[in-house]
Write a protein that holds these residues in place. Sequence first.
Motif, short mmCIF file in Angstrom:
data_model
loop_
_atom_site.label_atom_id
_atom_site.label_comp_id
_atom_site.label_asym_id
_atom_site.label_seq_id
_atom_site.Cartn_x
_atom_site.Cartn_y
_atom_site.Cartn_z
N GLU A 122 -86.92 -45.81 -27.77
CA GLU A 122 -85.67 -45.50 -27.10
C GLU A 122 -84.80 -44.72 -28.08
O GLU A 122 -84.69 -45.07 -29.26
N LEU A 123 -84.17 -43.63 -27.59
CA LEU A 123 -83.25 -42.86 -28.42
C LEU A 123 -81.86 -43.47 -28.33
O LEU A 123 -81.41 -43.86 -27.25
N VAL A 124 -81.17 -43.52 -29.46
CA VAL A 124 -79.76 -43.91 -29.50
C VAL A 124 -79.01 -42.69 -30.03
O VAL A 124 -79.15 -42.33 -31.21
N LEU A 125 -78.24 -42.04 -29.17
CA LEU A 125 -77.57 -40.79 -29.54
C LEU A 125 -76.25 -41.06 -30.24
O LEU A 125 -75.51 -41.97 -29.87
N GLN A 126 -75.95 -40.24 -31.24
CA GLN A 126 -74.69 -40.29 -31.97
C GLN A 126 -74.15 -38.87 -32.09
O GLN A 126 -74.87 -37.96 -32.48
N GLY A 127 -72.86 -38.68 -31.75
CA GLY A 127 -72.24 -37.38 -31.89
C GLY A 127 -72.28 -36.56 -30.61
O GLY A 127 -72.92 -36.94 -29.61
N ASP A 128 -71.55 -35.45 -30.61
CA ASP A 128 -71.49 -34.49 -29.51
C ASP A 128 -71.05 -35.15 -28.20
O ASP A 128 -71.48 -34.76 -27.12
N GLY A 129 -70.20 -36.17 -28.30
CA GLY A 129 -69.67 -36.84 -27.11
C GLY A 129 -70.64 -37.78 -26.44
O GLY A 129 -70.36 -38.28 -25.34
N LEU A 130 -71.76 -38.07 -27.07
CA LEU A 130 -72.78 -38.94 -26.47
C LEU A 130 -72.98 -40.22 -27.27
O LEU A 130 -74.03 -40.86 -27.18
N GLU A 131 -71.99 -40.62 -28.04
CA GLU A 131 -72.10 -41.77 -28.93
C GLU A 131 -72.57 -43.02 -28.18
O GLU A 131 -72.00 -43.41 -27.16
N GLY A 132 -73.64 -43.62 -28.72
CA GLY A 132 -74.14 -44.88 -28.18
C GLY A 132 -74.99 -44.76 -26.94
O GLY A 132 -75.49 -45.78 -26.43
N THR A 133 -75.20 -43.55 -26.45
CA THR A 133 -76.05 -43.37 -25.26
C THR A 133 -77.49 -43.73 -25.60
O THR A 133 -78.04 -43.24 -26.59
N ARG A 134 -78.09 -44.57 -24.77
CA ARG A 134 -79.48 -45.00 -24.99
C ARG A 134 -80.38 -44.35 -23.92
O ARG A 134 -80.06 -44.40 -22.74
N ILE A 135 -81.48 -43.79 -24.39
CA ILE A 135 -82.39 -43.07 -23.49
C ILE A 135 -83.82 -43.47 -23.80
O ILE A 135 -84.29 -43.26 -24.93
N PRO A 136 -84.55 -44.02 -22.86
CA PRO A 136 -85.98 -44.27 -23.10
C PRO A 136 -86.71 -42.94 -23.19
O PRO A 136 -86.43 -42.00 -22.44
N VAL A 137 -87.67 -42.86 -24.10
CA VAL A 137 -88.46 -41.64 -24.26
C VAL A 137 -89.72 -41.78 -23.42
O VAL A 137 -90.53 -42.68 -23.65
N ALA A 138 -89.88 -40.90 -22.45
CA ALA A 138 -91.03 -40.98 -21.56
C ALA A 138 -92.33 -40.73 -22.32
O ALA A 138 -92.43 -39.79 -23.12
N GLY A 139 -93.32 -41.58 -22.08
CA GLY A 139 -94.61 -41.42 -22.72
C GLY A 139 -94.66 -41.97 -24.12
O GLY A 139 -93.73 -42.64 -24.58
N VAL A 140 -95.76 -41.70 -24.79
CA VAL A 140 -95.94 -42.09 -26.19
C VAL A 140 -96.44 -40.89 -26.96
O VAL A 140 -97.00 -39.96 -26.38
N ASN A 141 -96.23 -40.89 -28.26
CA ASN A 141 -96.62 -39.75 -29.08
C ASN A 141 -97.87 -40.05 -29.88
O ASN A 141 -98.09 -41.19 -30.27
#
Length: 248
Positions: free
Chosen positions: A229-248
């Motif tokens: 899951e991504l946790v975004l910081q900065g650019d007005g998106l502080e604390g936004t959590r986003i699951p990353v689709a798939g696996v690498n």
Amino acid sequence: MTRTTSILAAAASLLLLAGGLAACATPSAPGSSSGTPAASPSDDASAPADADIDAAWLGGGTMIAVLTRGSSTCVPVASDVAYADGVLTVELADPPADQACTRDYVLRAFAVVVPEGVDPAEDLEIAVSGTEASGSTELAGVAGLVPSDGLEDGGVPTAGWSSADGVFALLTWGSSGCPPVVQDALVSAPGEITVTLAESPADRICTSDFAPRVTLGEVPGIESDTAYELVLQGDGLEGTRIPVAGVN
């Protein structure tokens, strides 16, 4: 707004995005650089034919990020997208003859709207053709994706792992001329990646459109076959959590 209408609006926005990037682009791909002299599209720095192609699911399977290599300020544009017999074909538009491009050679991406009939739970073969890049790749299917076209959801960001090692694609919505730039992306906890977005310069001029933007980030030391899951910081998106689709 219905999902079909908003998807069509997104497709139109992608054309605006391409123009914005050409006019006011900031390198956002891993290994990108700035301040390099401009070169014409025919320069040796242009992406070669039969180039490596990578891809990632975005928008819960409603979009796909197509990754190619070349100038960071001259991102390709899809002129035609079609799906038949299990193959997604993406034809790239020819760049303007007078378009000036930086001489760097980086991984960059653009988004395409997925045509009807594509099941994101199934593996997808993608064939790209054009003067800027030509090649193919297979994007692994991801079960359980929840469609999100961005427009209906008020510009909710989404993300997906690309087929390039450690590289994710982040889809955000806003000015096509001012896409986010990943400053760094590090594993901060099991299954969690903190992504810091660079602050925009105060004198930066942004277009007034509302379009999808694809930003790439590279994460060192990730574990294979692990959900993140991504946790975004900065650019007005502080604390936004986003699951990353798939696996690498």
